[in-house]
Design a protein around this motif. Structure first.
Motif, PDB file in Angstrom:
ATOM      1  N   PHE A   1       0.828  -1.212   0.000  1.00  0.00           N
ATOM      2  CA  PHE A   1       0.000   0.000   0.000  1.00  0.00           C
ATOM      3  C   PHE A   1       0.863   1.262   0.000  1.00  0.00           C
ATOM      4  N   GLY A   2       1.937   1.248   0.774  1.00  0.00           N
ATOM      5  CA  GLY A   2       2.772   2.440   0.930  1.00  0.00           C
ATOM      6  C   GLY A   2       3.397   2.912  -0.374  1.00  0.00           C
TER       7      GLY A   2
ATOM      8  N   SER B   1       5.596   9.212   0.430  1.00  0.00           N
ATOM      9  CA  SER B   1       6.294   8.940   1.705  1.00  0.00           C
ATOM     10  C   SER B   1       6.771   7.488   1.804  1.00  0.00           C
ATOM     11  N   ARG B   2       6.121   6.604   1.114  1.00  0.00           N
ATOM     12  CA  ARG B   2       6.402   5.160   1.140  1.00  0.00           C
ATOM     13  C   ARG B   2       6.485   4.591   2.555  1.00  0.00           C
TER      14      ARG B   2
ATOM     15  N   LEU C   1      12.450  -1.433  -7.837  1.00  0.00           N
ATOM     16  CA  LEU C   1      11.756  -1.614  -9.121  1.00  0.00           C
ATOM     17  C   LEU C   1      10.903  -0.386  -9.440  1.00  0.00           C
ATOM     18  N   GLN C   2      10.191   0.118  -8.443  1.00  0.00           N
ATOM     19  CA  GLN C   2       9.356   1.303  -8.693  1.00  0.00           C
ATOM     20  C   GLN C   2      10.223   2.491  -9.098  1.00  0.00           C
ATOM     21  N   ASP C   3      11.377   2.647  -8.441  1.00  0.00           N
ATOM     22  CA  ASP C   3      12.288   3.748  -8.809  1.00  0.00           C
ATOM     23  C   ASP C   3      12.751   3.604 -10.259  1.00  0.00           C
TER      24      ASP C   3
ATOM     25  N   HIS D   1       1.825   5.689 -10.927  1.00  0.00           N
ATOM     26  CA  HIS D   1       1.003   6.790 -10.408  1.00  0.00           C
ATOM     27  C   HIS D   1       1.203   6.943  -8.899  1.00  0.00           C
ATOM     28  N   VAL D   2       1.970   7.939  -8.523  1.00  0.00           N
ATOM     29  CA  VAL D   2       2.248   8.202  -7.113  1.00  0.00           C
ATOM     30  C   VAL D   2       1.932   9.668  -6.818  1.00  0.00           C
TER      31      VAL D   2
END
Ligand SMILES: Cc1cc2nc3c(=O)[nH]c(=O)nc-3n(C[C@H](O)[C@H](O)[C@H](O)COP(=O)(O)O)c2cc1C
Length: 208
Positions: free
Chosen positions: A52-53, A58-59, A71-73, A108-109
């Motif tokens: 979820f974070g 803010s993660r 991976l997200q980065d 999407h963040v």
């Protein structure tokens, strides 16, 4: 030199219509002197968002050394480094392929890739061209609005939330070989029009 990120997600390999369109667009981009970076979400599938974070800047609660963060980065970095996106988005069950949805969930963040207002975000104003291939015919505005839940996802996420300039090139009737009532001649003509539009936009956007 301008950089294009080409995203594909069709499972159909060389038989894919959306891949033909992304290839036509990126081929024209390269011919105009631009660089093309590719990501094939079918060949190399992104896992579902595992925490979820990760949806928030803010993660919170996601360990700093988590591979999911890395991976997200990587995925976000690839998009931020591109001057434009071209995205192959086949219509699967009236929506986008799950492989493409998993990529969008990483991208999407709010507070990171999406600004408030959207125009303040890091991707605001950049073009995103969606290559949408649909097996059946969506000739009326009503049919499109009721059954195409693929292109609207990009308009909402990349456009409204992230401030990107979203446009779509669609090719319909791709199942005409299996369903003769769709009209093979008409399908072939519409494909040629879409390919021409894809080449033209690739050339134009590479030279902005
Ligand atoms: C799993 C799956 C679901 C599909 N669902 C739809 C659909 O809901 N509506 C439609 O018009 N075509 C549907 N099709 C047909 C595809 O939209 C069509 O084959 C299109 O060309 C796919 O893009 P591609 O050629 O780039 O793979 C589906 C195909 C697959 C494989």
């Amino acid at each position: 030199m301008r950089t294009l990120l080409r995203i594909d997600s069709s499972l159909s390999g060389d038989a894919s219509y959306s891949r033909r369109l992304t290839a036509a667009f990126s081929g024209a981009w390269a011919e105009a002197g631009g660089e093309v970076v590719t990501r094939d979400l079918h060949a190399e599938q992104v896992p579902h968002l595992p925490h979820f974070g990760l949806h928030f800047a803010s993660r919170e609660g996601v360990p700093a050394d988590s591979p999911a963060r890395a991976l997200q980065d990587e995925l976000i970095g690839e998009v931020l480094a591109a001057d434009a996106l071209v995205i192959g988005a086949p219509l699967y069950n009236y929506s986008v392929p799950s492989t493409l949805k998993a990529w969008l969930d990483h991208l999407h963040v709010p507070g990171r890739t999406a600004g408030k207002p959207a125009e303040s975000g890091p991707l605001a104003g950049r073009p995103a061209v969606i290559m949408s291939s649909r097996g059946a015919a969506y000739d009326t505005a009503e049919a499109e609005a009721h059954f195409d839940h693929a292109v609207p996802v990009f308009r909402a996420l990349l456009g409204t939330a992230m401030g990107m300039e979203v446009e779509a090139i669609t090719v319909d009737r791709t199942l005409a070989g299996l369903l003769p009532e769709l009209g093979a001649d008409r399908a072939a003509g519409e494909l040629e029009e879409a390919l021409t539009a894809a080449r033209r936009r690739g050339r134009e956007l590479a030279s902005v």
